[in-house]
Design a protein around this motif. Structure first.
Motif, PDB file in Angstrom:
ATOM      1  N   VAL A  87       0.843  -1.202   0.000  1.00 19.70           N
ATOM      2  CA  VAL A  87       0.000   0.000   0.000  1.00 19.70           C
ATOM      3  C   VAL A  87       0.877   1.251   0.000  1.00 19.70           C
ATOM      4  CG1 VAL A  87      -1.598   1.366   1.387  1.00 19.70           C
ATOM      5  CG2 VAL A  87      -2.009  -1.079   1.068  1.00 19.70           C
ATOM      6  N   VAL A  88       1.874   1.261   0.870  1.00 19.50           N
ATOM      7  CA  VAL A  88       2.757   2.428   0.944  1.00 19.50           C
ATOM      8  C   VAL A  88       3.510   2.605  -0.380  1.00 19.50           C
ATOM      9  CG1 VAL A  88       4.678   3.480   2.146  1.00 19.50           C
ATOM     10  CG2 VAL A  88       2.988   2.197   3.432  1.00 19.50           C
ATOM     11  N   ALA A  89       3.963   1.492  -0.943  1.00 20.89           N
ATOM     12  CA  ALA A  89       4.707   1.573  -2.201  1.00 20.89           C
ATOM     13  C   ALA A  89       3.834   2.176  -3.299  1.00 20.89           C
ATOM     14  CB  ALA A  89       5.209   0.191  -2.609  1.00 20.89           C
ATOM     15  N   VAL A  90       2.545   1.796  -3.301  1.00 16.87           N
ATOM     16  CA  VAL A  90       1.637   2.361  -4.304  1.00 16.87           C
ATOM     17  C   VAL A  90       1.534   3.870  -4.120  1.00 16.87           C
ATOM     18  CG1 VAL A  90      -0.793   2.494  -5.008  1.00 16.87           C
ATOM     19  CG2 VAL A  90       0.310   0.266  -4.701  1.00 16.87           C
ATOM     20  N   TYR A  91       1.416   4.310  -2.850  1.00 20.68           N
ATOM     21  CA  TYR A  91       1.344   5.740  -2.575  1.00 20.68           C
ATOM     22  C   TYR A  91       2.581   6.456  -3.110  1.00 20.68           C
ATOM     23  CZ  TYR A  91       1.836  10.021   0.183  1.00 20.68           C
ATOM     24  OH  TYR A  91       2.050  11.308   0.575  1.00 20.68           O
ATOM     25  N   TYR A  92       3.745   5.836  -2.927  1.00 23.51           N
ATOM     26  CA  TYR A  92       4.972   6.483  -3.380  1.00 23.51           C
ATOM     27  C   TYR A  92       5.098   6.486  -4.901  1.00 23.51           C
ATOM     28  CZ  TYR A  92       7.037   7.294   1.170  1.00 23.51           C
ATOM     29  OH  TYR A  92       7.290   7.784   2.413  1.00 23.51           O
TER      30      TYR A  92
END
Lengths: 298, 362, 313
Positions: C46-51
């Motif tokens: 999820v965090v990687a998608v945000y980045y």
């Protein structure tokens, strides 16, 4: 080295001294001289050109009665506190997650860190686009059927600073994660083993053993984030230009605007001296803890 | 009753086989030392017993309970590490009590256990201090204390003295031995690369090499009857002399290297008795005598002194026997000079002979 | 299992091997989809998608035509891929009076970055070397001022430098900006080199001195060849830092000599005309491309540069 009977102290180690001339000039002329000059001229009524016409604290009086400056400070305070807390939390949590011997660690780290390679201008422009109410997140959520959804931070004076915060966090939290990860990797593996033998749950080991051990890393991160916060300028210029109105002004922008746009040098000098003061307030306690404290331990 | 047993243990890291089909039974109350040079798998084995490493195959029993899948905290063990691994932000007392508090042990019980451990290790005055304010020796005492308060009867030591200087190491070694005597029925497994620590502390020593146990025996047996050439060379300082030659079996077995022939009538051959062929003849420097004592021994010869190393209490003499380097010890007071010829002698019964090919004891 | 490797357990509890193994054995049973793993990888993804999202949006937007942008949403993949926005951003986008796109800024940035990087590294490495091995009286005082100076907000020193550059007759020129970058890069780079050269064994330095080598000979013949990695790290720090700079560019150069970041901001945030979001995003990507290439090409060294920059002296 024996100090007896050398002809001239000045010529000893001459090459090293020559090689150090740029450093000496930078330190004395730019850093000490420049800072002193700005402080001195902040007590003058310089307008278009610097003039040594002292007016006491007039510039500071005017500074503190200018709403643009007050808003700048409020913004900096909100942005700063949120940035500090969120960067440390996000940075540490991400580092802790990456430290679980996971697969694709390098891939994840590369993804979290790449925004740091981009300039604040690029960062600001991208997020300006994503947060654009007509095309970005707001319009998409509305398009999904939630017609009353409102998310336009860059056009709403009350929350515009959080719009900038989102972009700022995106750009720099990867750096904090990297520092935290290096800190975590520096913890003796036997500490973890000892904690497992003692039966201490992972979260408790982090909270009560590892985080206290990483104090120096946290302090380094803190100093790094703080200096970044004081300097924030490009991001605002790119993302909002200080708007809407003057709702997202920050001190660094106030200084630039006074000096180079409003031709009011004295105001710029006074504002930048205040910024210097703010940094000193942050740095001095840190330097005391870091270097004063080290001496006491012996 | 076995206190700790390891059955058919395998451990692979990816394709690398670190431990292979390892079996080990440790009696209750025994002091077992895992000895070997670095990278032999001794610490790895200890970590497997502690449950800090997931094994690939096999089983581990502690107090006759199969703990193969148990978490370290549930295995009934205490562990002491080389780097002490104390929690630096907590006081000594905090270090000792942290695990117990977590396990929900009642307050008075924690207090009682800390008092007992502190008394045993003489660390009562240090309880309020932080690890940074302690010396290395004191830190390691606290680390041992942290294992003690867990009230378990199996203790694992992972090179606990390696970070200390020589003098402290000797002191703490005795302390650990005393502790083992005071705590009845406590099993200790101790990993070290220091053969002195192994010889002085152990009831039994397991010598490891390349993930396998070479010999498991009491210190005297390891020293006197090493099972193979590696063990013979590893134990003893200065190390054992090896002379390559052949074993001849006519009426009596004889070892022959060039001009030299050594009668082996007193030597206790293992297994099926002597078999002729190339062998390595090992004799420890401290089993070679000179002058008058040598005159009474079964084998005697004369050698030339090449190098003399005075070490105070005794002197190490380097010479040559039939081209092979030969070291032996003489009393520190005996005057020995390079170039001088000396009469030496030894009893072949105290030697160890190894097959040149398999390197196993014959 | 029990019948293999009989050689290894010579003389050890041979009976154990013959016993049948009952109960738990081998590795602890572990499911791929344990709650821990779902939480761990779920969060990371999820965090990687945000980045990654902004990068994706940038690219997607830059290859869409304007009608498609007005119709659809910014996350939708492009229906028709066009590279016109890229061409326009590079060659014909307008900033104020000029309409020759980002290319002018790009070449300005190149002409700023290369000499700045070389000059600042040359000076800082010499400084660091002198501080590590040839300490003279007062050297540490200057170094301390330099490091403390790194924490002073640039705004305090902006105007004094304007005066200095004006006096030297290079205000508003690329040379002036190169000098500014050299000055402000000095603290971090000097620290980096000083720490590195301090870690070089003192014996090596002493041996060279006994052999009769002096300040320059030791620097060029011994220190330089053995410290290539640190020079690469310094280059990474400087290339990305200088390329990404905005403040110095806008203060010390004129529209003709604006670096790329300043020009990009002017293109995107110019008030006149219709907003061409696809051109804007193309311009943004082009500007971010150089540091991104440096980042992805340097991999671990970039991280090392960050760590070196972050760790205090």
């Amino acid at each position: 080295m024996p100090a007896h009977a050398r002809p001239n102290q000045l010529f000893r180690n001459l090459s090293a001294k020559i090689a150090s001339i740029p450093m000496i000039l930078t330190a004395l002329v730019v850093f000490v001289g420049g800072t002193g000059w700005t402080i001195v001229y902040s007590f003058t009524n310089s307008k278009l050109l610097p003039r040594l016409n002292f007016v006491g604290l007039d510039q500071y009086d005017r500074l503190w009665s200018t709403s643009k400056w007050i808003i700048s400070l409020q913004n900096l305070l909100i942005y700063g506190v949120c940035m500090l807390v969120l960067s440390l939390v996000i940075g540490f949590v991400l580092a802790a997650l990456l430290d679980q011997k996971i697969r694709f660690e390098n891939t994840f780290r590369t993804i979290f860190l790449y925004p740091f390679a981009l300039s604040f201008i690029v960062t600001g422009l991208v997020w300006q686009w994503i947060l654009n109410p007509d095309f970005g997140i707001q319009s998409i959520v509305r398009g999904l059927g939630w017609e009353s959804f409102n998310f336009d931070p860059l056009y709403n004076a009350d929350i515009v600073i959080f719009g900038i915060l989102i972009a700022g966090l995106w750009q720099s939290s990867g750096l904090i994660m990297c520092i935290m990860l290096a800190g975590l990797r520096g913890i003796d593996e036997e500490i973890w083993k000892a904690a497992r033998i003692d039966g201490i749950p992972t979260w408790k080991t982090y909270l009560f053993i590892v985080i206290p051990m990483m104090r120096p890393v946290f302090i380094t991160a803190l100093v790094l984030i703080s200096t970044g916060i004081v300097r924030v300028y490009d991001l605002v210029v790119a993302q909002t230009g200080g708007g809407p109105g003057i709702a997202s002004e920050v001190p660094a922008k106030y200084v630039y605007d006074s000096m180079f746009l409003a031709q009011n040098l004295g105001q710029g000098f006074a504002a930048s001296t205040m910024m210097l003061l703010a940094v000193i307030i942050v740095i001095v306690p840190w330097a005391y803890l870091e270097f004063g404290g080290r001496k006491r331990h012996g | 009753m076995a206190s700790v047993s390891v059955k058919n243990l395998d451990l692979n890291f990816g394709d690398v086989k670190v431990l292979q089909n390892l079996n080990l039974d440790i009696r209750q109350g025994e002091f077992l030392v895992l000895l070997g040079s670095s990278g032999c798998g001794k610490s790895t084995l200890l970590n497997c017993i502690a449950g800090l490493l997931d094994i690939t195959d096999g089983q581990i029993f502690i107090n006759d309970r199969n703990v193969t899948w148990e978490q370290p905290k549930d295995r009934g063990i205490g562990m002491v590490f080389q780097s002490y691994a104390l929690y630096p932000q907590m006081t000594v007392e905090g270090n000792l009590s942290f695990g117990l508090k977590n396990a929900g042990v009642p307050k008075e019980e924690i207090k009682k256990r800390i008092e007992r451990a502190a008394a045993l290790l003489h660390i009562e005055p240090l309880l309020k201090r932080k690890p940074a304010q302690l010396s290395g020796g004191q830190r390691q005492r606290v680390a041992i204390g942290r294992a003690l308060v867990r009230d378990v009867d199996v203790f694992l030591f992972d090179e606990p003295l390696s970070n200390l200087d020589a003098k402290l190491r000797a002191e703490l070694r005795v302390e650990i031995k005393r502790l083992h005597q005071q705590l009845e029925n406590t099993t200790m497994i101790y990993v070290t690369h220091d053969q002195i620590e192994a010889m002085t502390l152990a009831d039994r020593i397991a010598i490891m090499r390349a993930g396998a146990i070479q010999q498991l025996a009491d210190p005297a047996t390891i020293y006197n009857r090493p099972v193979n050439k590696y063990v013979a060379g590893f134990i003893g300082s200065p190390s054992i002399n090896f002379i390559d030659g052949t074993l001849e079996v006519n009426s009596d077995p004889v070892f022959r290297a060039g001009e030299t022939a050594i009668e082996l009538s007193g030597y206790a051959f293992s297994g099926n008795g002597p078999k002729p062929g190339p062998v390595s003849f090992g004799i420890r420097p401290e089993h070679i005598f000179t002058d008058k004592v040598a005159a009474d021994l079964p084998f005697q010869c004369e050698v030339e002194v090449e190098v003399v190393e005075p070490m105070g209490a005794d002197t190490l003499v380097w010479s040559r026997l039939d081209g092979h380097e030969l070291r032996f010890r003489v009393d520190g007071q005996t005057p020995v000079k390079e170039g001088e010829r000396m009469k030496i002698g030894f009893d072949p019964a105290r030697a160890s002979i190894f097959d040149a090919e398999t390197e196993m004891r014959v | 299992m029990a019948d293999t490797g009989a050689i290894n357990d010579t003389g050890i509890a041979a009976e154990a091997a013959s016993e049948a193994m009952v109960g738990p054995r081998g590795a602890r049973p572990r499911r791929m989809l344990s709650r821990r793993n779902i939480f761990l990888y779920g969060t990371l993804i999820v965090v990687a998608v945000y980045y990654l999202l902004p990068l994706y949006v940038m690219i997607v937007t830059s290859v869409k035509g304007m009608p498609e942008i007005r119709m659809g949403n910014i996350f939708a993949p492009p229906v028709e891929i066009t590279f016109e926005p890229w061409v326009k951003a590079w060659a014909t986008a307008c900033t104020g009076l000029n309409c020759d796109g980002l290319s002018r800024g790009f070449w300005n940035s190149v002409r700023i970055t290369i000499p700045s990087v070389l000059l600042s590294i040359a000076i800082a490495s010499l400084n660091g070397y002198a501080l590590a091995h040839w300490r003279f009286k007062g050297a540490n005082t200057f170094f301390t001022i330099l490091i403390v100076g790194a924490f002073i907000p640039y705004q305090v020193m902006l105007y004094p430098l304007v005066i200095i550059l004006r006096e030297m007759g290079i205000y508003g020129t690329l040379t002036g900006l190169v000098l500014v970058h050299t000055i402000f890069g000095m603290p971090i780079l000097t620290l980096l080199f000083r720490n590195y050269f301090t870690s070089v064994p003192e014996e090596l330095f002493k041996a060279a001195r006994v052999d009769g080598a002096g300040f320059w000979a030791i620097y060029f013949k011994i220190m330089l060849p053995m410290s290539l990695p640190i020079f690469v790290v310094a280059m990474i720090i400087q290339v990305t830092g200088i390329w990404n700079d905005f403040l110095f560019g806008v203060v010390y150069t004129k529209p003709d000599t604006y670096p790329m970041t300043v020009q990009l901001n002017n293109i995107v945030n110019s008030v006149q005309g219709v907003k061409e979001y696809n051109v804007n995003m193309a311009a943004t990507i082009i500007t971010g491309l150089v540091p991104l290439i440096v980042y992805f090409a340097s991999g671990k060294l970039f991280v090392r540069g960050i760590a070196a920059g972050a760790v205090k002296g």
